[in-house]
Design a protein around this motif. Structure first.
Motif, PDB file in Angstrom:
ATOM      1  N   LEU A   1      47.125  14.522  59.402  1.00  0.00           N
ATOM      2  CA  LEU A   1      45.870  14.683  58.671  1.00  0.00           C
ATOM      3  C   LEU A   1      46.085  14.599  57.171  1.00  0.00           C
ATOM      4  CD1 LEU A   1      42.847  15.462  58.564  1.00  0.00           C
ATOM      5  CD2 LEU A   1      43.573  17.849  58.629  1.00  0.00           C
TER       6      LEU A   1
ATOM      7  N   ARG B   1      53.913  21.130  65.959  1.00  0.00           N
ATOM      8  CA  ARG B   1      52.702  20.325  66.106  1.00  0.00           C
ATOM      9  C   ARG B   1      52.552  19.456  64.861  1.00  0.00           C
ATOM     10  NH1 ARG B   1      51.225  25.308  68.628  1.00  0.00           N
ATOM     11  NH2 ARG B   1      50.583  24.945  70.796  1.00  0.00           N
TER      12      ARG B   1
ATOM     13  N   MET C   1      49.849  17.377  64.042  1.00  0.00           N
ATOM     14  CA  MET C   1      48.502  16.938  63.639  1.00  0.00           C
ATOM     15  C   MET C   1      48.195  17.235  62.177  1.00  0.00           C
ATOM     16  SD  MET C   1      48.804  17.520  66.974  1.00  0.00           S
ATOM     17  CE  MET C   1      48.235  19.140  67.500  1.00  0.00           C
ATOM     18  N   ASP C   2      48.644  18.385  61.690  1.00  0.00           N
ATOM     19  CA  ASP C   2      48.392  18.750  60.299  1.00  0.00           C
ATOM     20  C   ASP C   2      49.047  17.753  59.353  1.00  0.00           C
ATOM     21  OD1 ASP C   2      47.379  20.734  58.331  1.00  0.00           O
ATOM     22  OD2 ASP C   2      49.516  20.930  57.857  1.00  0.00           O
TER      23      ASP C   2
END
Length: 321
Positions: free
Chosen positions: A251, A245, A247-248
């Motif tokens: 971010l 994933r 997204m981290d």
């Protein structure tokens, strides 16, 4: 993975044209990876092809008969038409070409949809700045080759990822990429990318997806831009591939990841074509065509995209100009 059993070839009479119509003889047929997505009924940005009806795609053709004052007999046109030797058009889905500016076949790649895809994706979304590092997956294809050359014009370091030594040599020796990585033979893709991108990755133009993208994402810089143009590694899977994933990472780096299709920027088509034509005429952008001869070989040419057979734009030559 589709095969030839998924297709039929049908013989029909050449239709008579009516007032306002033109008869177009196909000269070049474009085969493109996005067509695979339209062979699925999954929700997408375009309606799926209907079973039992002709495939629609990019065609460059010559007007053989005309009852439309906008198109003269023997003039050349480009548009989205049926995979067929002849098409009838009312003029709404075709545009006139100017062979004196560039070979008519270029309307299906560098001066057409793939070139505009590269132009808008990199310049409007990626917004490259001099000195930045741009990584391109599927770099030896019709879109990737143009992305890399535009990035070089903007003063960027350009790294291409491709699937053979021949493709990598083409990228560096002929197109001027700073580095190219053969993902099929590289023992550790992440380490190879790290060596090729000592200052990290500012822009990633993704045509492939999958594990290639997973490795690039580990190197993105602060406020990087990830442009999702294609995911060819995923198109023929029975079920989606699982992966990290992201997204981290997005971010923590304040990065942008954006998918797009070329029609998102349709209002800017003139700008894109004017600049691409200028760069081609000045020799600042070059291109390669992988041409398969014969209408009967259209399906095999299309399937060859997923076998990685093409360098540059894959075309089928149906008739002589």
């Amino acid at each position: 993975m589709p095969d030839e059993s998924n297709f039929n070839t049908i013989d029909t009479d050449i239709p008579e044209i009516k007032d306002g119509e033109v008869l177009v003889r196909s000269v070049y047929i474009s085969v493109d990876p996005y067509m695979r997505g339209r062979m699925s009924d999954a929700k997408s940005y375009a309606e799926p092809y209907k079973v039992g009806e002709p495939i629609i795609g990019g065609i460059v053709g010559q007007v053989m008969a005309s009852k439309n004052t906008r198109f003269e007999v023997n003039s050349y046109v480009e548009g989205r038409m049926e995979w067929a030797e002849y098409n009838v058009s009312n003029g709404s889905n075709i545009r006139r070409l100017k062979p004196e500016l560039a070979p008519v076949s270029t309307a299906l790649h560098v001066l057409g949809m793939p070139g505009l895809t590269a132009y808008f994706g990199l310049l409007h979304i990626g917004q490259p700045k001099e000195g930045e590092t741009v990584v391109i997956s599927g770099a030896s294809g019709a879109v990737g080759t143009i992305v890399g050359q535009i990035a070089k014009l903007k003063g960027c370091r350009v790294v291409g990822i491709a699937g053979s030594a021949e493709k990598c040599e083409f990228l560096t020796n002929e197109l001027g990429f700073d580095a190219a990585i053969n993902y099929k033979t590289t023992a550790n893709l992440f380490e190879a990318l790290k060596d090729a991108c000592p200052n990290g990755v500012d822009i990633y133009f993704d045509n492939v997806g999958g594990s290639v993208t997973d490795n690039v994402m580990k190197l993105i810089n602060f406020q990087s831009r990830i442009i999702i143009c294609g995911q060819i590694s995923q198109y023929n899977l029975d079920k989606p591939e699982m992966g990290p994933r992201v997204m981290d990472k997005l971010l923590k780096t304040s990065s942008l990841m954006k998918g797009f299709i070329v029609s998102d920027f349709a209002e800017h088509n003139k700008e894109g074509l004017v600049n691409l034509t200028k760069w081609v005429q000045e020799g600042k952008i070059t291109y390669r065509e992988n041409i398969v001869e014969g209408f009967e070989n259209t399906i095999d040419a299309f399937l060859g995209l997923f076998r990685g057979e093409n360098i540059g734009k894959q075309l089928v030559k149906v008739a002589d100009e």
